[in-house]
Design an enzyme around this catalytic site. Structure first.
Site, PDB file in Angstrom:
ATOM      1  N   LYS A 178       1.083  -1.075  -0.076  1.00  0.00           N
ATOM      2  CA  LYS A 178      -0.661   0.250   0.400  1.00  0.00           C
ATOM      3  C   LYS A 178       0.953   1.323   0.036  1.00  0.00           C
ATOM      4  O   LYS A 178       1.663   1.690   0.224  1.00  0.00           O
ATOM      5  CB  LYS A 178      -0.887  -0.024   1.336  1.00  0.00           C
ATOM      6  CG  LYS A 178      -0.227  -0.025   2.548  1.00  0.00           C
ATOM      7  CD  LYS A 178      -1.156  -0.460   4.284  1.00  0.00           C
ATOM      8  CE  LYS A 178       0.033  -0.010   5.355  1.00  0.00           C
ATOM      9  NZ  LYS A 178      -1.042  -1.170   5.805  1.00  0.00           N
ATOM     10  N   TYR A 219      16.949  31.233   4.119  1.00  0.00           N
ATOM     11  CA  TYR A 219      15.492  31.659   5.124  1.00  0.00           C
ATOM     12  C   TYR A 219      15.694  31.956   6.322  1.00  0.00           C
ATOM     13  O   TYR A 219      16.272  31.124   7.493  1.00  0.00           O
ATOM     14  CB  TYR A 219      14.563  31.102   4.723  1.00  0.00           C
ATOM     15  CG  TYR A 219      14.160  31.130   3.180  1.00  0.00           C
ATOM     16  CD1 TYR A 219      14.051  32.016   2.570  1.00  0.00           C
ATOM     17  CD2 TYR A 219      13.369  30.445   2.619  1.00  0.00           C
ATOM     18  CE1 TYR A 219      13.645  31.947   0.850  1.00  0.00           C
ATOM     19  CE2 TYR A 219      13.148  29.837   1.075  1.00  0.00           C
ATOM     20  CZ  TYR A 219      13.516  31.619   0.584  1.00  0.00           C
ATOM     21  OH  TYR A 219      12.846  30.975  -0.230  1.00  0.00           O
TER      22      TYR A 219
END
Ligand SMILES: *Cc1c(COP(=O)(O)O)cnc(C)c1O
Length: 395
Positions: free
Chosen positions: A57, A287
């Site tokens: 999955k 940043y």
């Protein structure tokens, strides 16, 4: 899906390979040899009566479902487990014929039509869902009944009918046209805990439900209960099939379950250095200048970021491997790029390969290391790599 040209197995001292320099800024490398090894180890650990379902999955826990499924089946798995109908269809479209169990719930006529058309095997969790299935199948005049898997809730409190109503539920499904019971199963909530009390209680409830079903004269073809942790913990939990996800990918569900079998991590996360520069003392990096160089340092920019699945919350708390050595990540991790302090390698070249997860020389960084830093589990780390990263198969 695996895509991109297979690369040779790049080792740390063969970097800057002439092959496809910069053709990939970052990628997930899938070691099919390790995958095959893990499947064989698990199969050898099981008694001959027990079959292995490889749980693929979520795109095989981020590894690429088709290639993983094919390799798993070639290496000894006989079932595949997926979460959704589209995941099952993807495998069928790739020509995979093995039985595929859909572990999640399905209800709609579209899903039921697709299940019949693609010969997928649904999980039935409630009488209502069983009735919907039977009614919808009536309208499409299916010749043969479709195999279904009865899900019991023995303590996970997720999908399934309460174990105390198991016999009633099974009796109902047995009487419904167009359905044939292929298995009865349940899922364990605490199999990865060293304290096995709750797991044993779930096992007892499962046995009790099965005894009641048998007492009604109903023959049960197949039973299954174990995930990776339960498979490693106790062979009494193996029954006819074990549903193994994490261990297939080479990780252990808990530290106390290591050393039972030797697993190899299948996934490595790699990226390339895209620029190298020297920055002066006092220079801020990335940043918000969350990192300030306290001395002159060599800085490498790497072409991978949080949009690829490197969590931004690892900023300034991540190490990567270059030439077999650990190197610190510095500054805020950005969407597509991150920076490293590579002062240890004055001759570092643009284009060199950085390993974020995996092995170089004697050093190794695992999904468990990231999971620990992020206060989560390795399952979530593996599933976190985005489709922007090509999955590249190596042997
Ligand atoms: C995901 C899943 C598994 C596999 O679990 P692992 O811990 O990864 O082995 C098994 N059974 C069910 C029902 C699942 O949803």
């Amino acid at each position: 899906m695996l895509s991109g040209k297979p690369t040779p197995n790049i080792t740390y001292n063969q970097q800057c390979d002439t092959y496809a320099w910069f053709s990939q800024r970052a990628w997930v490398e899938i070691d099919l040899g390790a995958l095959s090894h893990n499947i064989q180890q698990i199969v050898q650990f099981l008694s001959p009566r027990t079959q292995l379902m490889a749980v693929v999955k979520a795109d095989a826990y981020g590894h690429g479902a088709i290639t993983v499924a094919q390799t798993a089946l070639q290496s000894g798995a006989s079932w595949l487990g997926v979460a959704t109908v589209p995941e099952g269809i993807q495998l069928r479209e790739a020509g995979i014929n093995a039985p595929i169990l859909i572990l999640g719930a399905t209800h709609t006529p579209e899903q039921i039509h697709a299940i019949a058309q693609w010969e997928l095997q649904p999980t039935l969790c409630s009488p209502k869902q069983a009735l919907i299935f039977s009614n919808v199948l009536e309208t499409i005049q299916q010749d043969s009944p479709i195999p279904v898997h009865i899900k019991l809730d023995t303590g996970m409190s997720r999908l399934g009918t309460n174990w105390q109503q198991a016999a009633e539920f099974v009796q109902l499904v047995q009487r419904l046209p167009h359905l044939v019971i292929k298995s009865i199963y349940s899922h364990l909530a605490t199999a990865d805990s060293p304290d096995t009390t709750m797991m044993q209680e779930q096992h007892r409830r499962f046995e009790e439900a099965i005894a009641q079903i048998k007492a009604m004269g109903i023959k049960i073809p197949c039973l299954h209960l174990a995930n990776s942790a339960a498979t490693l913990t106790d062979s009494a939990l193996h029954y006819d099939i074990v549903r193994v996800g994490l261990a297939v990918y080479g990780l252990y569900p808990a530290t106390h379950l290591q050393n039972l079998i030797k697993l190899k991590p299948v996934l490595q996360l790699k990226a390339r250095v895209t620029q190298v520069k020297t920055i002066a003392p006092g220079t801020g990096v990335s940043y918000s200048h969350q990192f300030i160089a306290h001395k002159q340092l060599r800085l490498a920019v790497v072409g991978i970021g949080y949009a690829d699945g490197v969590p931004r919350s690892l900023s300034n708390n991540l190490q990567v491997l270059i030439r077999g050595q650990r190197v610190p990540q510095i500054g805020t991790i950005t969407m597509d790029q991150l920076m490293l302090d590579v002062s240890a390698f004055p001759d570092l070249q643009e284009g060199e390969v950085v390993t974020l997860l995996g092995e170089q020389g004697n050093e190794q960084i695992s999904a468990d290391d990231w999971a620990e830093k992020l206060n989560t589990i390795s399952w979530e780390i593996l599933c976190g790599f985005k489709h922007r990263l090509p999955r590249v198969a190596v042997m």
